[in-house]
Design an enzyme around this catalytic site. Sequence first.
Site, short mmCIF file in Angstrom:
data_model
loop_
_atom_site.label_atom_id
_atom_site.label_comp_id
_atom_site.label_asym_id
_atom_site.label_seq_id
_atom_site.Cartn_x
_atom_site.Cartn_y
_atom_site.Cartn_z
CE LYS A 188 -4.06 -1.87 -0.10
NZ LYS A 188 -3.65 -3.24 -0.46
N1 T4K Z 1 -9.63 -3.73 0.73
C1 T4K Z 1 -9.04 -3.46 -0.45
C2 T4K Z 1 -9.74 -2.60 -1.43
C3 T4K Z 1 -7.77 -4.00 -0.74
O1 T4K Z 1 -7.17 -3.75 -1.91
C4 T4K Z 1 -7.14 -4.80 0.23
C5 T4K Z 1 -5.84 -5.39 -0.04
C6 T4K Z 1 -7.80 -5.03 1.46
C7 T4K Z 1 -9.05 -4.47 1.67
C8 T4K Z 1 -7.21 -5.85 2.55
O2 T4K Z 1 -6.11 -5.20 3.17
P1 T4K Z 1 -5.26 -6.02 4.28
O3 T4K Z 1 -6.23 -6.77 5.18
O4 T4K Z 1 -4.30 -6.92 3.54
O5 T4K Z 1 -4.57 -4.92 5.07
C9 T4K Z 1 -2.18 -7.46 -2.95
C10 T4K Z 1 -2.10 -7.20 -1.46
O6 T4K Z 1 -1.59 -8.32 -0.80
C11 T4K Z 1 -3.42 -6.85 -0.87
O7 T4K Z 1 -3.18 -6.34 0.43
C12 T4K Z 1 -4.10 -5.78 -1.71
N2 T4K Z 1 -5.38 -5.37 -1.21
C13 T4K Z 1 -4.24 -6.27 -3.12
C14 T4K Z 1 -4.89 -5.23 -4.02
O8 T4K Z 1 -2.94 -6.53 -3.64
P2 T4K Z 1 -1.71 -9.81 -3.99
O9 T4K Z 1 -2.26 -11.16 -3.74
O10 T4K Z 1 -1.60 -9.35 -5.39
O11 T4K Z 1 -0.35 -9.60 -3.19
P3 T4K Z 1 1.08 -10.20 -3.44
O12 T4K Z 1 1.59 -10.66 -2.16
O13 T4K Z 1 1.05 -11.16 -4.58
O14 T4K Z 1 1.90 -8.91 -3.87
C15 T4K Z 1 1.70 -8.22 -5.10
C16 T4K Z 1 3.01 -7.76 -5.64
O15 T4K Z 1 3.62 -6.86 -4.74
C17 T4K Z 1 4.02 -8.87 -5.83
O16 T4K Z 1 3.93 -9.36 -7.14
C18 T4K Z 1 5.35 -8.19 -5.58
C19 T4K Z 1 5.03 -7.02 -4.71
N3 T4K Z 1 5.47 -7.21 -3.34
C20 T4K Z 1 4.62 -7.79 -2.43
C21 T4K Z 1 5.01 -7.95 -1.11
C22 T4K Z 1 4.09 -8.61 -0.13
C23 T4K Z 1 6.74 -6.78 -2.95
O17 T4K Z 1 7.49 -6.29 -3.80
N4 T4K Z 1 7.13 -6.93 -1.64
C24 T4K Z 1 6.30 -7.48 -0.70
O18 T4K Z 1 6.68 -7.56 0.47
O19 T4K Z 1 -2.61 -8.77 -3.17
#
Ligand code: T4K
Length: 384
Positions: A188
């Site tokens: 975020k």
């Molecule tokens: N409401 C809305 C509208 C939201 O968009 C979200 C979360 C929430 C509620 C819930 O918030 P929390 O309860 O989590 O606080 C990602 C995020 O994980 C997710 O939090 C977010 N929305 C969503 C839109 O995007 P994924 O499954 O695509 O995440 P992930 O882990 O595959 O990461 C995406 C990319 O980010 C990776 O390809 C590389 C990069 N990355 C990720 C992490 C974790 C990094 O470079 N470093 C890192 O540490 O969901």
Amino acid sequence: MAFAEPLVVGRPNAGERARLLDRLGGVLDRLWLTNNGPLVREFEARLADLTGARHAVATCNATTGIQIAARAAGLRAGDEVIVPSFTWVATAHALEWIGIVPVFCDSDEITGNADPEHVERLIGPRTRGILGVHVFGYPCDIDALTGLAREHGLVLMFDAAHALGCTYRGRPIGAFGDAEIFSFHATKFVNSVEGGAIVTDDDALAARVRELRNQGIDAAGQISGAGTVARMSEFHAAMGLTSMEAIDTIVEANRRNQRVYEELLDGLPGVVVRGQAPGEQANFQYLVIEVDAAVAGASRDDVLEALLAENVHARRYFSPICHQVEPYRSDPARHFPLPLPRAEGLAARVLSLPTGPTVDAAQIAGICRTVRATVRPADRRLVA
Ligand code: T4K
């Protein structure tokens, strides 16, 4: 392959390393690690300041934050809450997990947010609330949703996971409705690794949220009822504060990147860069293009595949959308009584591309070259 190293969406905005290490050192010196420590309180105070709200209560993530806010606002299992289907599935799952029924509404194509007219049509005898989402930081039609909530006596909350630093009618997102919930997940705008916060102007709701976050223990140390554990730790607050200090730099980089994408994709048939609300402040955290396959001669997924081949890890935020995944897909009568053509259209077109302070103009040029090379409109002369 255009890029030797993967170029990703959602690279964390970490802020100044020395500041972070200094704060972490302080935590270890104090040995006060969690349970409403000084850094969490500082984080909450700064967030209240940023949003202009009376209260900010930090949580372990936004998903649990939505649940606590819903409970504190009096929503119970079996109640129906209207939410947009075009959002990250956490918005719906947060409710479903505690027995509240998400009922999905269609979206406005420009804003990407809940369409108030459709929301109104969905209000029925079991409707108790509306949970709007400021998708990609574009504020909801807050006036219309507030009017509906007042007219029908509904709880109104906003999932503001994308909208820190954004405004609606010049006022910061954060103090609208009964409560707004932010996410500080690693990906975020401001990140605390994992984290969230409930922001509200309502003193009683804030007090209740604080109890529910901490096992139902009230300000006097008495157990006032059932609660959960959703506290933010001092380590997480250290990261959150450090990331928050970098807000100006992050927005500047995001805004610059948005302009570069807009220039380099300008005039490309069937491809548009989504914009932000005119006249409002935005954080530009998500750089989203829409690919209209009928005009572009290539689908969003064709573009995604071409980018992946160049080591650009674009993301389909949001696709599939909530009503297209389980458990909602299997029970349409319960969750979406009408078709949702605009939300589905958006879901078929959107693609999030890398942005943020770690992405530079040369990289964006490489990404845009690939997008241009993939698009094949009937009239090739249109692709400069
Ligand atoms: N409401 C809305 C509208 C939201 O968009 C979200 C979360 C929430 C509620 C819930 O918030 P929390 O309860 O989590 O606080 C990602 C995020 O994980 C997710 O939090 C977010 N929305 C969503 C839109 O995007 P994924 O499954 O695509 O995440 P992930 O882990 O595959 O990461 C995406 C990319 O980010 C990776 O390809 C590389 C990069 N990355 C990720 C992490 C974790 C990094 O470079 N470093 C890192 O540490 O969901």
